[in-house]
Motif scaffolding. Structure first.
Motif, PDB file in Angstrom:
ATOM      1  N   GLN A  24       0.829  -1.201   0.000  1.00 38.71           N
ATOM      2  CA  GLN A  24       0.000   0.000   0.000  1.00 38.71           C
ATOM      3  C   GLN A  24       0.861   1.248   0.000  1.00 38.71           C
ATOM      4  O   GLN A  24       2.032   1.208   0.384  1.00 38.71           O
ATOM      5  N   ILE A  43       0.766   5.000   1.608  1.00 49.17           N
ATOM      6  CA  ILE A  43       0.098   5.773   2.658  1.00 49.17           C
ATOM      7  C   ILE A  43       0.607   7.213   2.578  1.00 49.17           C
ATOM      8  O   ILE A  43       1.808   7.450   2.464  1.00 49.17           O
ATOM      9  N   TYR A  74       0.814  11.015   4.331  1.00 46.66           N
ATOM     10  CA  TYR A  74       0.815  11.643   5.650  1.00 46.66           C
ATOM     11  C   TYR A  74       0.994  13.156   5.552  1.00 46.66           C
ATOM     12  O   TYR A  74       1.682  13.643   4.657  1.00 46.66           O
ATOM     13  N   VAL A 111      -2.048  10.193   9.045  1.00 52.18           N
ATOM     14  CA  VAL A 111      -2.461   9.663   7.751  1.00 52.18           C
ATOM     15  C   VAL A 111      -3.552  10.566   7.176  1.00 52.18           C
ATOM     16  O   VAL A 111      -4.488  10.932   7.882  1.00 52.18           O
ATOM     17  N   TRP A 123      -4.810   6.628   1.902  1.00 55.94           N
ATOM     18  CA  TRP A 123      -3.990   5.476   1.489  1.00 55.94           C
ATOM     19  C   TRP A 123      -4.627   4.836   0.271  1.00 55.94           C
ATOM     20  O   TRP A 123      -5.815   5.012   0.012  1.00 55.94           O
ATOM     21  N   ARG A 124      -3.818   4.088  -0.471  1.00 55.64           N
ATOM     22  CA  ARG A 124      -4.299   3.340  -1.626  1.00 55.64           C
ATOM     23  C   ARG A 124      -3.506   2.039  -1.709  1.00 55.64           C
ATOM     24  O   ARG A 124      -2.324   2.007  -1.382  1.00 55.64           O
ATOM     25  N   GLU A 166      -1.629   2.055   8.612  1.00 58.11           N
ATOM     26  CA  GLU A 166      -2.808   2.892   8.408  1.00 58.11           C
ATOM     27  C   GLU A 166      -3.879   2.558   9.439  1.00 58.11           C
ATOM     28  O   GLU A 166      -4.513   3.443  10.011  1.00 58.11           O
TER      29      GLU A 166
END
Length: 139
Positions: free
Chosen positions: A47, A49, A51, A62, A65-66, A112
């Protein structure tokens, strides 16, 4: 054709975008590529993330996220300013996120998910909504 122009043209071709495809751009303080493994050491998922630095809490929070679905999503360093950028197709738009810093981690916990204890999802800034980018290209 300059190296930068060629790189941009190649990225457009690979992502299947046309010059009129809207691009949603965001900036963050830190991009993390996280590789999450189970207790037997098997990769569960990768992933990315995003921030932002919180001055009041003196820590990163955070924002979004993907899942990392393609090697094209891996952040790449921009040598012009030292920032890192990741770009991917997000429905009918291209999404590009630039981070001042980047780190890569290998964990047996989901960072996350842990961060939700500090800043619940409903309080995160998130990334720019796609609808805003589409509206800008139509005007």
């Amino acid at each position: 054709m300059s190296g930068v122009t060629f790189s941009v043209a190649a990225l457009w071709m690979i992502l299947g975008a046309s010059p009129s495809t809207p691009v949603v751009q965001d900036q963050v303080d830190l991009i993390e590529v996280n590789h999450y493994y189970d207790s037997q050491g098997r990769l569960i998922f990768d992933q990315v993330i995003f921030y932002e630095w919180s001055q009041s809490d003196a820590r990163f929070h955070v924002t979004a996220w993907r899942l990392l679905k393609s090697s094209w999503q891996v952040p790449r360093k921009r040598w012009s300013d030292g920032a890192y950028t990741t770009t991917w197709r997000d429905g009918d738009v291209l999404r590009s996120v630039v981070g001042k810093n980047m780190r890569e981690t290998w964990t047996q916990h989901d960072p996350e998910l842990v961060e939700r204890d500090y800043l619940p999802r409903e309080y995160r800034r998130g990334l720019t909504p796609k609808i805003e980018a589409v509206a800008h290209t139509e005007n």
